[in-house]
Each structure stands twice: as structure tokens, then as C-alpha cells.
Design an enzyme around this catalytic site. Structure first.
Site, PDB file in Angstrom:
ATOM      1  N   HIS A 271       0.961  -1.132  -0.247  1.00 46.82           N
ATOM      2  CA  HIS A 271       0.160  -0.111  -0.112  1.00 46.82           C
ATOM      3  C   HIS A 271       0.783   1.433   0.062  1.00 46.82           C
ATOM      4  O   HIS A 271       1.908   1.245   0.795  1.00 46.82           O
ATOM      5  CB  HIS A 271      -0.807  -0.180   1.151  1.00 46.82           C
ATOM      6  CG  HIS A 271      -1.732   1.220   1.533  1.00 46.82           C
ATOM      7  ND1 HIS A 271      -2.533   1.567   0.450  1.00 46.82           N
ATOM      8  CD2 HIS A 271      -1.518   1.940   2.455  1.00 46.82           C
ATOM      9  CE1 HIS A 271      -2.973   2.735   0.831  1.00 46.82           C
ATOM     10  NE2 HIS A 271      -2.683   3.107   2.204  1.00 46.82           N
ATOM     11  N   SER A 272       0.316   2.224  -0.837  1.00 42.02           N
ATOM     12  CA  SER A 272       1.225   3.633  -0.943  1.00 42.02           C
ATOM     13  C   SER A 272       2.400   3.513  -0.949  1.00 42.02           C
ATOM     14  O   SER A 272       3.249   2.996  -2.007  1.00 42.02           O
ATOM     15  CB  SER A 272       0.818   4.514   0.554  1.00 42.02           C
ATOM     16  OG  SER A 272       0.942   5.691   0.325  1.00 42.02           O
ATOM     17  N   TYR A 273       3.254   4.038   0.017  1.00 44.58           N
ATOM     18  CA  TYR A 273       4.844   3.805  -0.162  1.00 44.58           C
ATOM     19  C   TYR A 273       5.142   2.618  -0.116  1.00 44.58           C
ATOM     20  O   TYR A 273       6.382   2.308  -0.685  1.00 44.58           O
ATOM     21  CB  TYR A 273       5.358   4.699   1.109  1.00 44.58           C
ATOM     22  CG  TYR A 273       6.997   4.939   1.031  1.00 44.58           C
ATOM     23  CD1 TYR A 273       7.286   6.070   0.427  1.00 44.58           C
ATOM     24  CD2 TYR A 273       8.019   4.146   1.573  1.00 44.58           C
ATOM     25  CE1 TYR A 273       8.802   6.388  -0.023  1.00 44.58           C
ATOM     26  CE2 TYR A 273       9.312   4.419   1.383  1.00 44.58           C
ATOM     27  CZ  TYR A 273       9.504   5.522   0.628  1.00 44.58           C
ATOM     28  OH  TYR A 273      10.963   6.002   0.374  1.00 44.58           O
ATOM     29  N   GLY A 275       4.356   0.537  -2.195  1.00 49.55           N
ATOM     30  CA  GLY A 275       4.720   0.158  -3.660  1.00 49.55           C
ATOM     31  C   GLY A 275       6.017   0.731  -4.099  1.00 49.55           C
ATOM     32  O   GLY A 275       6.642  -0.118  -4.830  1.00 49.55           O
ATOM     33  N   THR A 299      -1.893  -0.802  -3.897  1.00 52.92           N
ATOM     34  CA  THR A 299      -3.142  -0.196  -3.441  1.00 52.92           C
ATOM     35  C   THR A 299      -2.818   1.452  -3.573  1.00 52.92           C
ATOM     36  O   THR A 299      -2.083   1.810  -2.316  1.00 52.92           O
ATOM     37  CB  THR A 299      -3.812  -0.787  -2.121  1.00 52.92           C
ATOM     38  OG1 THR A 299      -2.943  -0.621  -1.307  1.00 52.92           O
ATOM     39  CG2 THR A 299      -4.204  -2.019  -2.430  1.00 52.92           C
TER      40      THR A 299
END
Length: 398
Positions: A271-273, A275, A299
């Protein structure tokens, strides 16, 4: 030393054989055979053990007299020099064993440490393994969003539903802890130094000056606590070795756990960072990850393939094996246009960044199931096609 020992043992044999060696070819063959037989009886391992110290080594880095400096470099505590492999000259075997023992040394008792969560079968599950990576900021291991935990519920704000369903579907699970990068310790109090002028000042004047300074400091402290109520004391950060950044942590977990697991098929949810952390791991361990990772669910990832300098081979792989559920007003799983040549983007069915993991929960597991099914189909042996030539060949064999 080893070479000299071998020469010392073999030289007399060579001399005797050279003095008594007949000229005929048959005698030369016999001599060669005898020499080979003699060499085969010499146990080089035993020769290497001769005169070497016992294979007993320290258990901690401190006992080895080494430490990691501020740059993360291994240095000797007394000389400041890098690690010396040839501790004993001409004792290759002993030096190698010492080197291996140093590599097995764990963190010292007072050294900062990190941790991760794993299911019981994370390392032994032969089939599939799921790895979860949260974003950055205040979230910790097992969390997606602290705001959701406080204002909504544990299902939407934590990774618990992912962990439970993954285990129910037969996955081993590893949960990364990418934000645990240092420990915070209180700075020791430094006493204020008196200047030379203070010593010469009259007692009354000095007392008034001290009282004034104390009052000023008190007011400053009150203001500081009002401005930042959590900062009660001066502190410093001590980085955790090999885990001082989210990217370092992911690399460490891959090298020491994920890559050593038994699972043939590995999937990631980031999720977020997280990724960005995944992409950096992919760049650093491209060949290894391509051989194990079959599918990746991002995500609302904030990765950037240009900034992180992902090569064409990585981009091509991401287009085939990744999907990014992004915040969008479109219905869940609706394709979303994107300009970058990386993984396809679909709507997470919400415009709230922190909700994208929870809203895409079912879609992610469906996505992984399809990837596993495709993987199993590829690995199944193709059925033999019966033809006339095949039957004729089998008849000839009979």
C-alpha cells in the site's frame, strides 16, 4: 605452510622414484600409477588441520572486537581497520571458518533490533507465500491506516483480514515492518559551562545572572512544550543495522527470509509507499524475484518508475504481473487510464487513499487466485498426443 607440508611429504618419494626409474614405457606407466595411488591416500583435509588453532570462535560482534560505524561499515574496535580475512597466515581453512562464524553473529545485546511477523508455515509452506507491506508515516507493522483504526474499525485499518483470509486459503504469511528503522534514546544532560568572566564576577551579581538565566530557560521550556507537547526531552536516533530505511528493511527480509522460504509462488500486497519499497526491491533483486514472485497487488502506490530508474525488463514484468488499485470515483475494478508504462491501474471503488486496500480486498484475492491458476496450468505436463507414428514407434520398441 600447507604447500611446504605437501612438498616435505612427497619430495622424498619423487627423488627415490626418479633415481630408480627404468627407461621402458611399461615401467613409466607403473610409476605413474603408483604415484597417483600415493596421492589418493594423502588426506589434504587432515594436513590443513595440522597445527591450526581450535575452531572455537566468539559469539558476539563485541567479542570479535568489531563494530559497525555510523556509515554501517564493519570496523575493528581498536585499529579502526576493515575486517582482515587472513588472521593466521597459511591457514586458509581456519580463516574461512572464522569468517563464517562472524557472518553468523547476531545483533549484540545492546544493539537496536527490528522484527517482522510470520505465520508458522511461512518458511516451510511449499506452495504459496503472501508478503504484506504497509505505507510510511506513523503506521506500524500490521496496519494500513491509523486514522481508520481510530475512526472506523480494525478490519478497514489493519492487515488482519488479509492475514486471516490468506491463511484460510493456504498461504504462508510474512508481514513487513518497514517503518521500524531506529530507536530513540534520551540525550545525556550536558552541564552548562561557566565562562572565565563568570568566575571573576561578584557573588551577588552572579546569583542574579543565574536566576535570570533559569527563568529564561524555564519560559523557553514552557513554550517548547506548548509548541510540541510530545517532545519532553532531547533525544537522538540510533539506526537499526541493515534496516535503517524501509527499502533496506525489505531487502533484508527478502535475503534472510522470503528467498529462503520453500514456497514456489510468492505474492505481494503493498500500500502507498509500500509500492515504492516493492519496486526498489524488484530493481535490486530482479532475477531472484522474477523466479519466485507470480503476482503483485498495489493499492494507491506512490512508486515512480522514472525516479527509481526501473529498466525495461522490470517494466515489462510489471505490466504482466502487477495491478494497482487506485483511488477513483469509478466503480471497483474499472480500468483507469495511466501515462506511465508500468502496471495496469484499476479503481479501488473509493476516492479515499487510506481505504483503497480494504475496498479492493476481495478483488485482490481473486486476482491472486487467477495468477496461481495460470501458474499451475503452465507447469502441468502437456498430454501426449497419440498419432500413428507414436503407435508405430511403441510397437517397434516392443
Amino acid at each position: 605452510m600447507l604447500v611446504y607440508q605437501v612438498v616435505f611429504i612427497l619430495s622424498p618419494v619423487w627423488i627415490i622414484m626418479a633415481q630408480n626409474q627404468p627407461d621402458g614405457p611399461e615401467e613409466k606407466d607403473r610409476t605413474s600409477t603408483a604415484l597417483k595411488d600415493l596421492l589418493s591416500r594423502i588426506d589434504l583435509e587432515e594436513l590443513m588441520k595440522k597445527d591450526e588453532p581450535p575452531l572455537k570462535f566468539p559469539k558476539t560482534l563485541e567479542e570479535f572486537e568489531y563494530y559497525f560505524n555510523e556509515k554501517g561499515q564493519l570496523r575493528h574496535t581498536k585499529t579502526g581497520e576493515p575486517y582482515v580475512f587472513n588472521f593466521h597466515e597459511d591457514m586458509q581453512r581456519w580463516n574461512q571458518k572464522r569468517y563464517e562464524a562472524l557472518g553468523e553473529v547476531d545483533a549484540a545485546e545492546d544493539e537496536p533490533k527490528s522484527f517482522i511477523f510470520m505465520s508458522e508455515d511461512a518458511m516451510s509452506n511449499p506452495d504459496k507465500l503472501m508478503v504484506l507491506i504497509h505505507g510510511n508515516g506513523v503506521v506500524r507493522v500490521g496496519q494500513w491506516a491509523r486514522r481508520l483504526i481510530i475512526n472506523e474499525d480494525l478490519d478497514s485499518g489493519t492487515q488482519i483480514p488479509f492475514i486471516k483470509r490468506a491463511m484460510d486459503e493456504g498461504y504462508g504469511v510474512i508481514v513487513l515492518n518497514t517503518n521500524e528503522n531506529y530507536i530513540e534514546v534520551e540525550e545525556p544532560h550536558k552541564p552548562e559551562q561557566s565562562s572565565a568572566n563568570d568566575i571573576d564576577e561578584p557573588v551577588e551579581k552572579k546569583e542574579k545572572k543565574d536566576d535570570s538565566q533559569k527563568e529564561t530557560k524555564k519560559q523557553r521550556n514552557i513554550y517548547e512544550k506548548y509548541r510540541n507537547p510530545q517532545k519532553e526531552k532531547e533525544t537522538k536516533h540510533i539506526p537499526i543495522r541493515d534496516n535503517s530505511t524501509p527499502e533496506e528493511h525489505a531487502l533484508y527480509v527478502w535475503d534472510h527470509f522470503i528467498s529462503r522460504s520453500s514456497a514456489k509462488n510468492v505474492v505481494f500486497v503493498a500500500h502507498s509507499y509500500g509500492g515504492l519499497v516493492f519496486l526498489e526491491l524488484m530493481i535490486q533483486r530482479e532475477a531472484e524475484m522474477k523466479s519466485r514472485v507470480i503476482s503483485v497487488a498495489l493499492t494507491d502506490s506512490v512508486h515512480n518508475v522514472w525516479h527509481q530508474e526501473a529498466g525495461k525488463s522490470v517494466l515489462d514484468w510489471m505490466q504482466e504481473h502487477c495491478r494497482n488499485w487506485v483511488s477513483s470515483s469509478e466503480p471497483l475494478d474499472t480500468p483507469v487510464e495511466f501515462m506511465l508504462p508500468d502496471c495496469p491501474r484499476v479503481s479501488a471503488g473509493t476516492e479515499r487513499h487510506e481505504l483503497t486496500s480494504w475496498k479492493s480486498f476481495n478483488s485482490i484475492f481473486k486476482y491472486f487466485s487467477q495468477a496461481l491458476e495460470a501458474q499451475n496450468t503452465e507447469t502441468k505436463p502437456k498430454p501426449t498426443v497419440i498419432t500413428r507414428s507414436y503407435n508405430r514407434k511403441k510397437s517397434e520398441e516392443l
